[in-house]
Design a protein around this motif. Structure first.
Motif, mmCIF file in Angstrom:
data_model
loop_
_atom_site.group_PDB
_atom_site.id
_atom_site.type_symbol
_atom_site.label_atom_id
_atom_site.label_comp_id
_atom_site.label_asym_id
_atom_site.label_seq_id
_atom_site.Cartn_x
_atom_site.Cartn_y
_atom_site.Cartn_z
ATOM 1 N N GLY A 73 0.847 -1.182 0.000
ATOM 2 C CA GLY A 73 0.000 0.000 0.000
ATOM 3 C C GLY A 73 0.882 1.231 0.000
ATOM 4 O O GLY A 73 2.100 1.155 -0.096
ATOM 5 N N ARG A 74 0.270 2.365 0.130
ATOM 6 C CA ARG A 74 1.025 3.611 0.107
ATOM 7 C C ARG A 74 0.304 4.642 0.958
ATOM 8 O O ARG A 74 -0.915 4.716 0.959
ATOM 9 C CB ARG A 74 1.118 4.119 -1.335
ATOM 10 C CG ARG A 74 1.863 5.412 -1.503
ATOM 11 C CD ARG A 74 1.887 5.854 -2.942
ATOM 12 N NE ARG A 74 2.720 5.043 -3.778
ATOM 13 C CZ ARG A 74 4.037 5.233 -3.928
ATOM 14 N NH1 ARG A 74 4.643 6.182 -3.264
ATOM 15 N NH2 ARG A 74 4.735 4.487 -4.747
ATOM 16 N N THR A 75 1.085 5.442 1.690
ATOM 17 C CA THR A 75 0.495 6.562 2.402
ATOM 18 C C THR A 75 0.214 7.668 1.393
ATOM 19 O O THR A 75 0.740 7.652 0.280
ATOM 20 C CB THR A 75 1.417 7.079 3.513
ATOM 21 O OG1 THR A 75 2.644 7.491 2.939
ATOM 22 C CG2 THR A 75 1.683 6.009 4.564
ATOM 23 N N ALA A 76 -0.564 8.625 1.767
ATOM 24 C CA ALA A 76 -1.007 9.662 0.836
ATOM 25 C C ALA A 76 0.140 10.609 0.465
ATOM 26 O O ALA A 76 1.019 10.897 1.269
ATOM 27 C CB ALA A 76 -2.144 10.461 1.456
ATOM 28 N N HIS A 77 0.124 11.079 -0.775
ATOM 29 C CA HIS A 77 1.031 12.138 -1.208
ATOM 30 C C HIS A 77 0.536 13.446 -0.593
ATOM 31 O O HIS A 77 -0.659 13.634 -0.392
ATOM 32 C CB HIS A 77 1.019 12.286 -2.732
ATOM 33 C CG HIS A 77 1.390 11.044 -3.473
ATOM 34 N ND1 HIS A 77 2.548 10.339 -3.262
ATOM 35 C CD2 HIS A 77 0.740 10.376 -4.447
ATOM 36 C CE1 HIS A 77 2.604 9.312 -4.072
ATOM 37 N NE2 HIS A 77 1.505 9.297 -4.811
ATOM 38 N N TRP A 78 1.454 14.380 -0.309
ATOM 39 C CA TRP A 78 1.070 15.653 0.268
ATOM 40 C C TRP A 78 2.044 16.735 -0.154
ATOM 41 O O TRP A 78 3.092 16.454 -0.716
ATOM 42 C CB TRP A 78 0.935 15.563 1.779
ATOM 43 C CG TRP A 78 2.154 15.075 2.515
ATOM 44 C CD1 TRP A 78 2.625 13.806 2.566
ATOM 45 C CD2 TRP A 78 3.052 15.864 3.289
ATOM 46 N NE1 TRP A 78 3.747 13.743 3.331
ATOM 47 C CE2 TRP A 78 4.039 14.996 3.793
ATOM 48 C CE3 TRP A 78 3.107 17.206 3.619
ATOM 49 C CZ2 TRP A 78 5.073 15.438 4.595
ATOM 50 C CZ3 TRP A 78 4.137 17.648 4.427
ATOM 51 C CH2 TRP A 78 5.096 16.763 4.900
ATOM 52 N N LYS A 79 1.661 17.964 0.095
ATOM 53 C CA LYS A 79 2.482 19.105 -0.283
ATOM 54 C C LYS A 79 2.938 19.825 0.976
ATOM 55 O O LYS A 79 2.147 20.080 1.878
ATOM 56 C CB LYS A 79 1.691 20.069 -1.174
ATOM 57 C CG LYS A 79 2.522 21.168 -1.780
ATOM 58 C CD LYS A 79 1.707 21.927 -2.815
ATOM 59 C CE LYS A 79 2.578 22.837 -3.629
ATOM 60 N NZ LYS A 79 1.821 23.464 -4.710
ATOM 61 N N LYS A 80 4.232 20.140 1.010
ATOM 62 C CA LYS A 80 4.829 20.813 2.158
ATOM 63 C C LYS A 80 5.201 22.230 1.757
ATOM 64 O O LYS A 80 5.708 22.460 0.665
ATOM 65 C CB LYS A 80 6.074 20.058 2.607
ATOM 66 C CG LYS A 80 6.848 20.719 3.705
ATOM 67 C CD LYS A 80 7.927 19.842 4.308
ATOM 68 C CE LYS A 80 8.937 19.356 3.335
ATOM 69 N NZ LYS A 80 10.044 18.633 3.985
#
Length: 94
Positions: A73-80
């Motif tokens: 699975g994968r954790t969510a992509h996000w913007k920093k």
């Protein structure tokens, strides 16, 4: 223009973010993936009432996670966003 509460999602606290806050007067935020630098700047100035000198952004890829089986699975992509406050401004997040 988006609502400021849609642009800024969360404050990102880590060792590096704390070091940036202490040394460079920068705060690290988790923001909406579609938000641009101008929207982030306006949201921080309105929400915290501080003047912003500059904004840097980075898209962070979610980590691969695997649990006992072969399918991953994968954790969510996000913007920093790393927001530098003007000289003399300070913000205590902790």
């Amino acid at each position: 223009m988006k609502d400021i509460y849609q642009v800024i999602k969360n404050v990102h606290l880590s060792e590096k973010a704390t070091l940036l806050q202490e040394t460079n007067n920068e705060i690290t935020l988790q923001v909406d993936r579609k938000a641009n630098k101008l929207e982030i700047k306006r949201a921080v100035e309105q929400l915290f009432g501080k003047k912003v000198e500059g904004v840097r952004t980075a898209n962070v890829t979610g980590k691969l996670k695997r649990q006992r089986r072969a399918d991953a699975g994968r954790t969510a992509h996000w913007k920093k966003a790393v927001v530098r406050l003007k000289q003399g401004e300070s913000l205590d997040l902790v």
